[in-house]
Scaffold this motif. Structure first.
Motif, short mmCIF file in Angstrom:
data_model
loop_
_atom_site.label_atom_id
_atom_site.label_comp_id
_atom_site.label_asym_id
_atom_site.label_seq_id
_atom_site.Cartn_x
_atom_site.Cartn_y
_atom_site.Cartn_z
N THR A 156 0.82 -1.22 0.00
CA THR A 156 0.00 0.00 0.00
C THR A 156 0.85 1.27 0.00
OG1 THR A 156 -1.80 -1.17 1.09
CG2 THR A 156 -1.87 1.23 1.17
N PRO A 157 1.82 1.43 0.90
CA PRO A 157 2.65 2.64 0.83
C PRO A 157 3.45 2.74 -0.47
CG PRO A 157 2.98 1.53 2.94
CD PRO A 157 2.14 0.64 2.08
N LEU A 158 3.87 1.59 -1.01
CA LEU A 158 4.58 1.61 -2.29
C LEU A 158 3.68 2.09 -3.42
CD1 LEU A 158 6.77 -1.61 -2.12
CD2 LEU A 158 7.53 0.77 -2.00
N MET A 159 2.40 1.72 -3.37
CA MET A 159 1.45 2.18 -4.37
C MET A 159 1.30 3.70 -4.28
SD MET A 159 -2.63 1.38 -4.84
CE MET A 159 -3.05 2.15 -3.29
N TRP A 160 1.19 4.23 -3.06
CA TRP A 160 1.07 5.68 -2.87
C TRP A 160 2.33 6.39 -3.37
CZ3 TRP A 160 -2.52 8.70 0.41
CH2 TRP A 160 -3.71 8.02 0.64
N LEU A 161 3.48 5.86 -3.03
CA LEU A 161 4.74 6.46 -3.47
C LEU A 161 4.84 6.43 -4.99
CD1 LEU A 161 7.55 7.65 -2.82
CD2 LEU A 161 8.39 5.30 -2.68
N ALA A 162 4.48 5.32 -5.60
CA ALA A 162 4.53 5.21 -7.06
C ALA A 162 3.56 6.19 -7.72
CB ALA A 162 4.20 3.78 -7.48
N TYR A 163 2.38 6.35 -7.15
CA TYR A 163 1.38 7.28 -7.69
C TYR A 163 1.96 8.68 -7.81
CZ TYR A 163 -2.98 10.06 -7.74
OH TYR A 163 -3.98 10.95 -8.05
N PHE A 164 2.55 9.18 -6.73
CA PHE A 164 3.09 10.54 -6.73
C PHE A 164 4.39 10.63 -7.53
CE2 PHE A 164 0.32 10.76 -3.00
CZ PHE A 164 -0.38 11.93 -3.30
N THR A 165 5.26 9.63 -7.39
CA THR A 165 6.55 9.66 -8.10
C THR A 165 6.35 9.69 -9.60
OG1 THR A 165 7.65 8.47 -6.31
CG2 THR A 165 8.69 8.38 -8.49
N GLN A 218 13.32 13.16 -8.17
CA GLN A 218 12.85 14.34 -7.44
C GLN A 218 11.38 14.18 -7.04
OE1 GLN A 218 13.69 17.98 -9.51
NE2 GLN A 218 14.02 19.05 -7.58
N GLY A 219 10.58 13.54 -7.86
CA GLY A 219 9.19 13.26 -7.51
C GLY A 219 9.10 12.34 -6.31
N ALA A 220 9.95 11.32 -6.27
CA ALA A 220 9.96 10.39 -5.13
C ALA A 220 10.42 11.10 -3.87
CB ALA A 220 10.87 9.20 -5.43
N LEU A 221 11.48 11.89 -3.98
CA LEU A 221 11.98 12.62 -2.81
C LEU A 221 10.94 13.62 -2.30
CD1 LEU A 221 15.70 13.24 -3.80
CD2 LEU A 221 14.82 11.71 -2.01
N GLN A 222 10.27 14.31 -3.21
CA GLN A 222 9.26 15.27 -2.77
C GLN A 222 8.14 14.55 -2.02
OE1 GLN A 222 7.20 17.62 -5.72
NE2 GLN A 222 6.57 19.08 -4.18
N THR A 223 7.74 13.40 -2.51
CA THR A 223 6.69 12.63 -1.85
C THR A 223 7.13 12.17 -0.47
OG1 THR A 223 5.90 11.87 -4.00
CG2 THR A 223 5.19 10.62 -2.07
N LEU A 224 8.33 11.62 -0.38
CA LEU A 224 8.83 11.14 0.92
C LEU A 224 8.97 12.29 1.91
CD1 LEU A 224 11.49 8.57 -0.31
CD2 LEU A 224 9.31 8.07 0.83
N VAL A 225 9.55 13.40 1.49
CA VAL A 225 9.73 14.54 2.39
C VAL A 225 8.37 15.13 2.78
CG1 VAL A 225 10.69 16.87 2.60
CG2 VAL A 225 12.06 15.04 1.61
N PHE A 226 7.42 15.15 1.85
CA PHE A 226 6.08 15.65 2.18
C PHE A 226 5.47 14.83 3.32
CE2 PHE A 226 1.46 15.15 1.60
CZ PHE A 226 1.06 16.45 1.82
N TYR A 227 5.50 13.52 3.19
CA TYR A 227 4.90 12.69 4.23
C TYR A 227 5.70 12.70 5.52
CZ TYR A 227 1.25 11.29 1.12
OH TYR A 227 0.17 11.32 0.30
N GLY A 280 6.99 13.04 -11.77
CA GLY A 280 8.11 12.87 -12.69
C GLY A 280 7.71 12.71 -14.14
N SER A 281 6.42 12.65 -14.41
CA SER A 281 5.93 12.47 -15.78
C SER A 281 6.07 13.75 -16.60
CB SER A 281 4.46 12.03 -15.75
OG SER A 281 3.64 13.13 -15.41
N PRO A 282 5.85 13.68 -17.91
CA PRO A 282 5.91 14.89 -18.73
C PRO A 282 4.90 15.97 -18.32
CG PRO A 282 6.04 12.96 -20.12
CD PRO A 282 5.72 12.46 -18.72
#
Length: 177
Positions: free
Chosen positions: A80-89, A121-130, A93-95
């Motif tokens: 579940t947390p991996l799904m959330w991280l993937a969603y935001f990352t 950067q998308g992954a880091l932003q998500t991790l730092v946000f949470y 990070g997409s176009p």
């Protein structure tokens, strides 16, 4: 002269054609009009989408757990947390540089100099946000004290959330000095 390519993919282009500008709140105030309200609404939309996906994922793991005599249930707290991280990352990070909620609200994430963020950067932003949720009061007050309405995690990762150039009214004046 900086121009906005309003047709097709959303891009800021400088005179050389580079896909970046220095995002200055004084020079480009239209990029930040109503951004806090839009960020909040995008946050709610993304959480609702993820809540539905989490319920669906849980149902899948209930069935898998029954088929594996409970073994699959042990993976759910990790998946579940991996799904959330993937969603935001993969969204940031997409176009489009935006989650589905952000796209719906007409906003996107950029690096401090106007470029599109990469997946890391998308992954880091998500991790730092949470992780910054532990400092909730600072998280919610930070944007009120800067012109770009950047949150704490934006400063730490080097990003800024702006109105999508395609959502800026055609009569908005964008001038480069």
């Amino acid at each position: 002269m900086t121009t906005v390519d309003r047709a097709g993919p959303v891009h800021w282009r400088d005179a050389s054609g580079a896909d970046a500008i220095h995002i200055d709140a004084d020079r480009y105030p239209e990029l930040f009009d109503g951004i806090l309200k839009k960020r909040f609404m995008a946050f709610v939309i993304d959480w609702l989408l993820l809540a539905v996906a989490t319920v669906f994922l849980t149902l899948v793991f209930v069935v898998l757990g029954l088929l594996t005599f409970g073994l699959a249930w042990a993976a759910l707290p990790f998946v579940t947390p991996l799904m959330w991280l993937a969603y935001f990352t993969f969204s940031i990070g997409s176009p489009s540089s935006a989650t589905p909620g952000m796209r719906f609200m007409g906003i996107e994430v950029r690096t401090w100099d106007g470029a599109r963020p990469e997946y890391l950067q998308g992954a880091l932003q998500t991790l730092v946000f949470y992780l910054s949720w532990s400092t909730t009061i600072i998280l919610f007050l930070f944007p009120f004290f800067n012109k770009r309405r950047r949150c704490l995690h934006d400063y730490l990762i080097g990003t800024v959330v702006i109105n999508s150039p395609s959502s800026i009214p055609p009569d908005a004046q964008v001038i480069s000095h």
